[in-house]
Motif scaffolding. Structure first.
Motif, PDB file in Angstrom:
ATOM      1  N   GLY A 267       0.768  -0.994  -0.208  1.00 57.55           N
ATOM      2  CA  GLY A 267      -0.011  -0.114  -0.123  1.00 57.55           C
ATOM      3  C   GLY A 267       0.766   1.173  -0.027  1.00 57.55           C
ATOM      4  O   GLY A 267       2.075   1.089   0.031  1.00 57.55           O
ATOM      5  N   CYS A 268       0.152   2.430  -0.012  1.00 61.38           N
ATOM      6  CA  CYS A 268       0.944   3.764  -0.009  1.00 61.38           C
ATOM      7  C   CYS A 268      -0.046   4.814   0.378  1.00 61.38           C
ATOM      8  O   CYS A 268      -1.383   4.643   0.089  1.00 61.38           O
ATOM      9  CB  CYS A 268       1.358   4.052  -1.601  1.00 61.38           C
TER      10      CYS A 268
ATOM     11  N   GLY B 186       9.498   6.458  -2.198  1.00 63.54           N
ATOM     12  CA  GLY B 186       9.770   7.834  -2.925  1.00 63.54           C
ATOM     13  C   GLY B 186       9.132   9.076  -2.366  1.00 63.54           C
ATOM     14  O   GLY B 186       8.151   9.080  -1.785  1.00 63.54           O
ATOM     15  N   PHE B 187       9.696  10.222  -2.841  1.00 60.88           N
ATOM     16  CA  PHE B 187       9.192  11.619  -2.215  1.00 60.88           C
ATOM     17  C   PHE B 187       9.695  12.537  -3.256  1.00 60.88           C
ATOM     18  O   PHE B 187      10.655  12.387  -4.057  1.00 60.88           O
ATOM     19  CB  PHE B 187       9.515  11.653  -1.137  1.00 60.88           C
ATOM     20  N   ILE B 188       9.000  13.589  -3.320  1.00 63.14           N
ATOM     21  CA  ILE B 188       9.447  15.001  -4.248  1.00 63.14           C
ATOM     22  C   ILE B 188      10.008  15.703  -3.303  1.00 63.14           C
ATOM     23  O   ILE B 188       9.388  16.355  -2.195  1.00 63.14           O
ATOM     24  CB  ILE B 188       8.104  15.247  -5.191  1.00 63.14           C
ATOM     25  N   VAL B 189      11.175  16.531  -3.524  1.00 62.15           N
ATOM     26  CA  VAL B 189      11.412  17.801  -2.911  1.00 62.15           C
ATOM     27  C   VAL B 189      11.066  19.073  -3.552  1.00 62.15           C
ATOM     28  O   VAL B 189      11.279  19.318  -5.038  1.00 62.15           O
ATOM     29  CB  VAL B 189      13.178  17.698  -2.881  1.00 62.15           C
ATOM     30  N   ASP B 190      10.600  19.774  -2.976  1.00 57.25           N
ATOM     31  CA  ASP B 190       9.782  21.216  -3.366  1.00 57.25           C
ATOM     32  C   ASP B 190      11.104  22.266  -3.008  1.00 57.25           C
ATOM     33  O   ASP B 190      10.973  22.753  -1.858  1.00 57.25           O
ATOM     34  CB  ASP B 190       8.485  21.285  -2.768  1.00 57.25           C
TER      35      ASP B 190
ATOM     36  N   ILE C 191       9.377  18.315   2.066  1.00 55.39           N
ATOM     37  CA  ILE C 191       9.177  16.919   1.203  1.00 55.39           C
ATOM     38  C   ILE C 191       7.521  16.935   0.763  1.00 55.39           C
ATOM     39  O   ILE C 191       6.885  17.151   1.745  1.00 55.39           O
ATOM     40  CB  ILE C 191       9.549  15.837   2.133  1.00 55.39           C
ATOM     41  N   LYS C 192       7.244  16.517  -0.364  1.00 58.50           N
ATOM     42  CA  LYS C 192       6.135  16.425  -0.775  1.00 58.50           C
ATOM     43  C   LYS C 192       5.899  14.989  -1.387  1.00 58.50           C
ATOM     44  O   LYS C 192       6.749  14.391  -1.766  1.00 58.50           O
ATOM     45  CB  LYS C 192       5.465  17.368  -2.230  1.00 58.50           C
ATOM     46  N   PHE C 193       4.549  14.422  -1.217  1.00 51.66           N
ATOM     47  CA  PHE C 193       4.144  13.103  -1.694  1.00 51.66           C
ATOM     48  C   PHE C 193       5.003  11.814  -1.290  1.00 51.66           C
ATOM     49  O   PHE C 193       5.375  10.995  -1.854  1.00 51.66           O
ATOM     50  CB  PHE C 193       4.213  13.142  -3.299  1.00 51.66           C
ATOM     51  N   TYR C 194       5.470  12.033  -0.093  1.00 50.87           N
ATOM     52  CA  TYR C 194       6.159  10.540   0.663  1.00 50.87           C
ATOM     53  C   TYR C 194       4.989   9.492   0.505  1.00 50.87           C
ATOM     54  O   TYR C 194       4.257   9.253   1.022  1.00 50.87           O
ATOM     55  CB  TYR C 194       6.706  11.026   2.176  1.00 50.87           C
ATOM     56  N   SER C 195       5.743   8.339  -0.158  1.00 47.22           N
ATOM     57  CA  SER C 195       4.968   7.496  -0.497  1.00 47.22           C
ATOM     58  C   SER C 195       5.665   6.058  -0.685  1.00 47.22           C
ATOM     59  O   SER C 195       6.655   6.143  -0.703  1.00 47.22           O
ATOM     60  CB  SER C 195       3.923   7.466  -1.601  1.00 47.22           C
ATOM     61  N   ARG C 196       4.745   5.066  -0.195  1.00 45.75           N
ATOM     62  CA  ARG C 196       5.854   3.762  -0.460  1.00 45.75           C
ATOM     63  C   ARG C 196       4.950   2.588  -1.003  1.00 45.75           C
ATOM     64  O   ARG C 196       3.488   2.605  -0.843  1.00 45.75           O
ATOM     65  CB  ARG C 196       6.392   3.216   0.837  1.00 45.75           C
ATOM     66  N   VAL C 197       5.503   1.774  -1.757  1.00 43.06           N
ATOM     67  CA  VAL C 197       4.624   0.575  -2.358  1.00 43.06           C
ATOM     68  C   VAL C 197       5.568  -0.507  -1.936  1.00 43.06           C
ATOM     69  O   VAL C 197       6.644  -0.853  -2.607  1.00 43.06           O
ATOM     70  CB  VAL C 197       4.492   0.777  -3.932  1.00 43.06           C
ATOM     71  N   ILE C 198       4.977  -1.490  -1.166  1.00 43.70           N
ATOM     72  CA  ILE C 198       5.776  -2.610  -0.575  1.00 43.70           C
ATOM     73  C   ILE C 198       5.090  -3.709  -0.994  1.00 43.70           C
ATOM     74  O   ILE C 198       3.787  -4.082  -0.234  1.00 43.70           O
ATOM     75  CB  ILE C 198       6.259  -2.441   0.848  1.00 43.70           C
ATOM     76  N   TRP C 199       5.345  -4.812  -1.506  1.00 46.10           N
ATOM     77  CA  TRP C 199       4.861  -6.034  -1.926  1.00 46.10           C
ATOM     78  C   TRP C 199       5.460  -7.142  -1.333  1.00 46.10           C
ATOM     79  O   TRP C 199       6.499  -7.559  -1.863  1.00 46.10           O
ATOM     80  CB  TRP C 199       4.436  -6.062  -3.447  1.00 46.10           C
TER      81      TRP C 199
ATOM     82  N   ARG D 213       5.247  -2.407 -12.622  1.00 47.49           N
ATOM     83  CA  ARG D 213       4.031  -2.142 -12.054  1.00 47.49           C
ATOM     84  C   ARG D 213       3.973  -1.449 -10.665  1.00 47.49           C
ATOM     85  O   ARG D 213       3.355  -0.677 -10.513  1.00 47.49           O
ATOM     86  CB  ARG D 213       3.364  -3.395 -11.705  1.00 47.49           C
ATOM     87  N   GLN D 214       5.095  -1.626  -9.774  1.00 51.43           N
ATOM     88  CA  GLN D 214       5.612  -0.691  -8.843  1.00 51.43           C
ATOM     89  C   GLN D 214       5.580   0.572  -9.068  1.00 51.43           C
ATOM     90  O   GLN D 214       5.425   1.610  -8.563  1.00 51.43           O
ATOM     91  CB  GLN D 214       6.624  -1.465  -7.899  1.00 51.43           C
ATOM     92  N   ALA D 215       6.589   0.666  -9.844  1.00 51.89           N
ATOM     93  CA  ALA D 215       6.939   2.185 -10.659  1.00 51.89           C
ATOM     94  C   ALA D 215       5.839   2.835 -11.038  1.00 51.89           C
ATOM     95  O   ALA D 215       5.702   4.210 -10.804  1.00 51.89           O
ATOM     96  CB  ALA D 215       8.205   2.072 -11.674  1.00 51.89           C
ATOM     97  N   GLU D 216       5.100   2.229 -11.717  1.00 49.34           N
ATOM     98  CA  GLU D 216       3.809   3.004 -12.155  1.00 49.34           C
ATOM     99  C   GLU D 216       3.075   3.296 -11.221  1.00 49.34           C
ATOM    100  O   GLU D 216       2.148   4.332 -11.196  1.00 49.34           O
ATOM    101  CB  GLU D 216       2.999   1.968 -13.458  1.00 49.34           C
ATOM    102  N   ARG D 217       2.538   2.519 -10.135  1.00 44.75           N
ATOM    103  CA  ARG D 217       1.885   2.595  -9.037  1.00 44.75           C
ATOM    104  C   ARG D 217       2.470   4.051  -8.339  1.00 44.75           C
ATOM    105  O   ARG D 217       1.623   4.956  -7.868  1.00 44.75           O
ATOM    106  CB  ARG D 217       1.654   1.668  -8.172  1.00 44.75           C
TER     107      ARG D 217
END
Length: 220
Positions: free
Chosen positions: A17-18, A175-179, A185-193, A206-210
C-alpha cells in the motif's frame, strides 16, 4: 555491504500500500530525477539479510529506465549525474527523510527537505526533485524450505493457535518529491509487496507505475 537504516525500515514494512496525498495546486512542469538508491539482498541463513551489489545495481539501472516512462508527457525531466563524492551525502539525505517520515503517524508527512538536496536543485535551476529508493530480498531455496518446516513445527506445536508463513521474497519502492520553493518534502509514499521478486522486471514496472502515477499524482 552496509545496509542503511532506511532499507531496514522498508524490509520491516512488508505490508503493501501507499499513502494517498493531496495533489499539487498546479502540475509539475519540470522535475529533476535524483539517483535511485537500490539495495537488494539474499536471505540465506535464518532471516539475516545480506545485500548483494550485483542485484542492487541491476535493480537500480532498471528503475532508472522505467521511472521516466510513467512521468506525464507534459512534464519535462532530467537525470542528475551523481559524482563519487556525493554518494554518501545522498544516502545520508535519504536516510534523514525516511527516519523522520516513519516516526510520523499521519499519512501527510511534514518534513523539511535536506539542505544538500535543495542546494542541488538551486544549482540545477529546478523546482522539484524526485527521489526513489528501492529495496527487496529473495530467499534461497534451502532457506525457504527450512523456514517452512520451522513454521509448520510451530503451527502444530501450538495446536494451530500460532502460524507464521515465511515470505519467499519482497519488493519495495519508496519515494518523495523535494520542493525547492517550500523547502519541504511532498508526496512521501511507499509501495511494498510481499512474495514479489525484486529482480522481476514486470514487478518493478508495476510498482514504478503505481508509485509515480497513483501515489505522487504528478498531474492534477
Amino acid at each position: 555491504m552496509r545496509v542503511p537504516l532506511y532499507i531496514t525500515l522498508l524490509i520491516v514494512l512488508i505490508i503493501g500500500g501507499c499513502s494517498t496525498p493531496k495533489p499539487l495546486i498546479s502540475p509539475i512542469s519540470d522535475v529533476l530525477i535524483f539517483p535511485i538508491e537500490a539495495t537488494i539482498g539474499i536471505v540465506d541463513k535464518g532471516n539475516k539479510f545480506e545485500a548483494d551489489s550485483a542485484l542492487s545495481n541491476k535493480n537500480g539501472k532498471e528503475l532508472s529506465q522505467l521511472i521516466p516512462t510513467f512521468i506525464p508527457a507534459e512534464t519535462k525531466y532530467s537525470h542528475y549525474n551523481i559524482t563519487p563524492g556525493e554518494i554518501e551525502e545522498f544516502k545520508n539525505a535519504y536516510q534523514h527523510v525516511v527516519k523522520i517520515a516513519e516516526k510520523q503517524e499521519t499519512s501527510i508527512k511534514i518534513i523539511t527537505a535536506p539542505k544538500f538536496l535543495l542546494d542541488i536543485l538551486e544549482k540545477q535551476n529546478k523546482t522539484f526533485g524526485l527521489c526513489i529508493l528501492s529495496s527487496g530480498f529473495i530467499r534461497s531455496q534451502s532457506n525457504l524450505a527450512n523456514q517452512q518446516l520451522r513454521s509448520a513445527a510451530l503451527y502444530f506445536g501450538s495446536l494451530g493457535t500460532y502460524q507464521s508463513k515465511p515470505y519467499k521474497s519482497a519488493s519495495g519502492l519508496l519515494g518523495f518529491i523535494v520542493d525547492r520553493n517550500s523547502k519541504k518534502i511532498k508526496f512521501y509514499s511507499r509501495v511494498i509487496w510481499k512474495d514479489k521478486d525484486p529482480t522481476d522486471t514486470i514487478v518493478l514496472k508495476r510498482q514504478a507505475e503505481r508509485l509515480i502515477q497513483k501515489c505522487f499524482k504528478l498531474k492534477v
